[in-house]
Design a protein around this motif. Sequence first.
Motif, short mmCIF file in Angstrom:
data_model
loop_
_atom_site.label_atom_id
_atom_site.label_comp_id
_atom_site.label_asym_id
_atom_site.label_seq_id
_atom_site.Cartn_x
_atom_site.Cartn_y
_atom_site.Cartn_z
N GLU A 1 0.76 -1.00 -0.22
CA GLU A 1 0.29 -0.47 -0.06
C GLU A 1 1.17 1.58 -0.04
OE1 GLU A 1 -2.47 -0.68 3.18
OE2 GLU A 1 -4.11 -1.73 1.43
N GLU B 1 -0.99 4.18 -0.74
CA GLU B 1 -1.22 5.06 0.60
C GLU B 1 -0.77 5.97 1.95
OE1 GLU B 1 -2.34 2.17 -0.71
OE2 GLU B 1 -4.76 1.80 -0.30
N TYR C 1 -0.39 9.63 2.04
CA TYR C 1 -0.54 10.19 4.15
C TYR C 1 0.50 10.72 4.04
CZ TYR C 1 -0.56 10.01 9.37
OH TYR C 1 -0.64 10.27 10.42
N LEU D 1 -2.67 9.67 -3.21
CA LEU D 1 -3.92 9.09 -2.86
C LEU D 1 -4.96 8.76 -3.77
CD1 LEU D 1 -4.12 12.08 0.40
CD2 LEU D 1 -4.06 9.18 0.58
N ALA E 1 -4.14 6.03 -5.11
CA ALA E 1 -4.53 4.54 -4.47
C ALA E 1 -6.39 4.71 -4.06
CB ALA E 1 -4.33 4.87 -2.87
N LEU F 1 -10.24 7.87 0.45
CA LEU F 1 -8.91 8.12 -0.20
C LEU F 1 -8.81 8.98 -1.01
CD1 LEU F 1 -7.61 4.88 -0.10
CD2 LEU F 1 -5.85 6.71 0.53
#
Length: 1002
Positions: free
Chosen positions: A563, A566, A570, A600, A603, A619
């Motif tokens: 991931e 993501e 973040y 994002l 993702a 997301l």
Amino acid sequence: MTVCSACGHELPEEAKFCPECGAPVATTAAQREQRKTVTVLFCDVVGQTELGESTDPEALRALLARYFERMKEIVERHGGTVEKFIGDAVMAVFGVPFVHEDDALRACRAAVEMRDALPELGIRGRIGLNTGEVVTGTEERLATGDPVNVAARLEQAAEPGEVLIGGETVRLVRDAVELGEERRLELKGKSEPVAAYRLLAAVGELLRRSDVPIVGRERERRVLDDAWERVRSEHACHLFTILGAAGVGKSRLTAEFLTPLEDVAVVRGRCLSYGEGITYWPVVEVVLQLGRRPSDTRAAEVIASLLGETDEPATADEIAWAFRKLLEESAPVVCVFDDLHWAEPTFLDLVDHVADWSRDAPILLVCIARPELLDRRSTWAGGKLNATTVLLEPLTADETDELIERLLGDAALAEPLRARIREAAEGNPLFVEQMLAMVAETQSGDVVVPPTIQALLAARLDQLDLAERGVLERGAIEGKIFHRGGVEALGPEEPDVPTKLMALVRKELVRPDRTQLAGDDAFRFRHVLIRDAAYDGLPKAARAELHMRFAEWLEEHGSDLIELDEILGYHLEQAHGYRGELGLAGEETDELGRRAAERLEAAGERALARSDVGAAVVLLERARGLLPPELRPLALELSAIRALHESGDLDGAIAVASSMIDSARAVGDRGAEYRGRVLRAIVVFNAQSVTVDELQAVAKEAIEVFTELGDDGGLADAWALIARVELHRNQWRAMAHAADRVLEHAERSGDPTALREARVFALPPRVYGPFPVEEALAFLSISGALDAYVLSMSGQLEAMRGNFDVARRFIREGREYASEHGHRLVGAGISMQEEEVELAAGDPEAAAAAGLKGIADLTELGERGWLSTVAAHAAEALYRLDRDDEAWELTETAEQTGAPSDVITNVLTRQVRAKILSRRGEHVEAERVAREAVAWGAPTDSYVSKADSYRDLAVVLSAAGKRDEALRALDDARALYDAKGHTVGVANVDGLRSELVASLEA
Ligand SMILES: Nc1ncnc2c1ncn2[C@@H]1O[C@H](COP(=O)(O)OP(=O)(O)OP(=O)(O)O)[C@@H](O)[C@H]1O
Ligand SMILES: [Mg+2]
């Protein structure tokens, strides 16, 4: 190994100054900027002018000097720091340089003492204090922030001789102080009135509850019992140490052990967290409880000196010896020393002495400490044969649940909240207790870290040396689990991260974990709250910087992570957010936002493609939030609309679509405008009862625009809209055709979401249209996807051929799938299939239940497209249960919620009404309505629905005595059921026919 921060020279252990350059060794976290929660106290002289008028200037100066002296002494005795004298005001901070878990209480005690000392000095003064998060370690001041201002304002609002304290402070000290009534103060610069309380006295302790029965700990209690047993049988001294993190239950365990010991002398002493001359405090407590003196004359003298009864001095060795004598003579005795982590070394020596030297006397020394004790004395209890040490671990998940149960009593707590508390507390009973109390108090339905726990953890971290603390903070940037490589990358100036990490492991703050990155080591914070406390101590500027650097490091080293987008998204997002909060606008900040949004979005797209709608919404919305509207890529907007739509947030989806259309129009981008219009039309389909003609018109126009632009993505969407229109009209072959077009363009555009939709659209024609059951099931099984749609529709088909158990299983699995993937809309819509399955299976009760639940769920989601069908089926179920009035009412609901042109709603409501009318004996009207139902279905190729309406016409005709016509209607129904392979329908018609024939013959 530590090195001098000034010259890099290696330092001997425990050096206070560098032997090379003489610079002081920075051993604490105090020297740099930090965010921390502190208590700020202001004390000011009232009536200074009058004082000046009436007092000689020299005398006045001496008086003020005495006042400052006295105030400073009181503050410092309680562990506070005097920031400065402003005019005649004293500002003190509790929590600088080190945070203590009881800073707020210390401040209260100091305030009361100060208040009481003022009259003796001949001064009138007032005091205010307040707790909150500040920034410390800045050049010019000890603490900066709003709580400082509020404290100053509280002081100004206080009456002479009064102490006013703020609400945050009260939360931390409530049990330990006496308060006057609440006062609401309008303070300058505050929009809301601030709650303040008069502090009357501060005499108590911070209490912990023990009113719920203890959970677990059987094994540890047995070990304690055994030790005591041995002490008695061997007539010897034993040192029993209980180690464990703050709040894990050490004191409580000991209390439980002591309760049944009735005829034994039990004495307790507690090390205090602060104060002067407290080395022997616990010894004095114990001596007083023993209530006797040693028989040896010299020992008795030493004890008398310890108690301050004589001025004759006694050495530490003598005191240890005398105390041992006294204990031996009092044996058998259990002597408990709590909170040994605060003990002075001399006191630890004393306990050591008793354990090593006492002979022939049954003494159990129970020593309770947090693991920090080992920081002070790593050899504690080591090398002794008569010593046991247990480490008290957190409660298990089951035990935690039980504790929650017991603490709650009769009060209710929603499961999600319970789960969050269970998760956040991680087996620490104190945390469980405090978080539950917090939830009850705030009723916000949110789990926040209670201030008491925050203070506890911050105090723990403040004791670390600067290097260890730095490592911990850099780990906290990555998260609850972090990697050595990341820590090293974030702090290249730290030469020996592995050693620091091992030290943190030893201190029970982190533990090794399974690495997620090859060739690296992973660690996990013992507690997410420790992670949060470490993180919260970082100034926002540092957070922004570190998140950004971490993202850079991870881009290089994180290719193993599934991931990655993501996670990168973040960290970039955090960096962007903190820069924003600090008012650092500009190119660098914007660039961070764009990079974060890109990650994002990627993702989110992936989540949407695997139809993890819940995650996709979050997301994609985050990605959108990072960009100004004009910079949001088209693909992002489209995916956001889709995800919102599927998640059931129809209003949200429409809002995004509308804003996107506006932006596209503003710049004259026709392609984007029509993409927006088509998607909005699709959502509107579910949200409002619109006429399908309008939607078809939009689709047709769009197809022209997209064909011109060669936009396959747009064409896939436009055909998807047509598919929906045909569905609404129950033109199943036409819908199948449109679905094929969607597939064609989706394949060309390569858009995974459109491909999935294309497959979904191929399904309803197979179920409702002129495709035989066997063929339809085969089609579904090769459609590849096993999602909620496929499952529930397979269920419906299986029910047509009488496989009810299989059908029900499919429905159940479909629901599970939908809820697992966050497809609330689809999940609610499955009620429709469930109703049909149960009606076919002859269980109207179950059908009605499914229908009523479906109506509630869809209404809550604001869905209108399916609601009418679900309501109409529910009406049929109620009719079969002889609940005619309710059934009729539901046909009205269906009629009102469905679009006037919605075929299936028109057919179904008429079927039900016709039968109800027939039951009432209104045969003419019944037949008219039943024929209307047939007429509505006529232009469609809905085999099942048409068959159903012929069957119902037959029922109505036969009740009216028109048997021939009834038989003809049954023939029509049978032919359609038969063509569909609907064996249940065929059997049903055959049953009706035999009844009819039998009644003819009779
Ligand atoms: N096994 C248990 N069952 C029920 N309640 C418990 C249990 N263990 C602890 N508690 C409760 O949790 C709170 C914290 O426990 P306790 O005060 O014994 O912690 P501690 O380890 O002594 O912490 P500290 O290091 O801060 O002194 C208390 O209110 C106590 O009653
Ligand atoms: Mg304790």
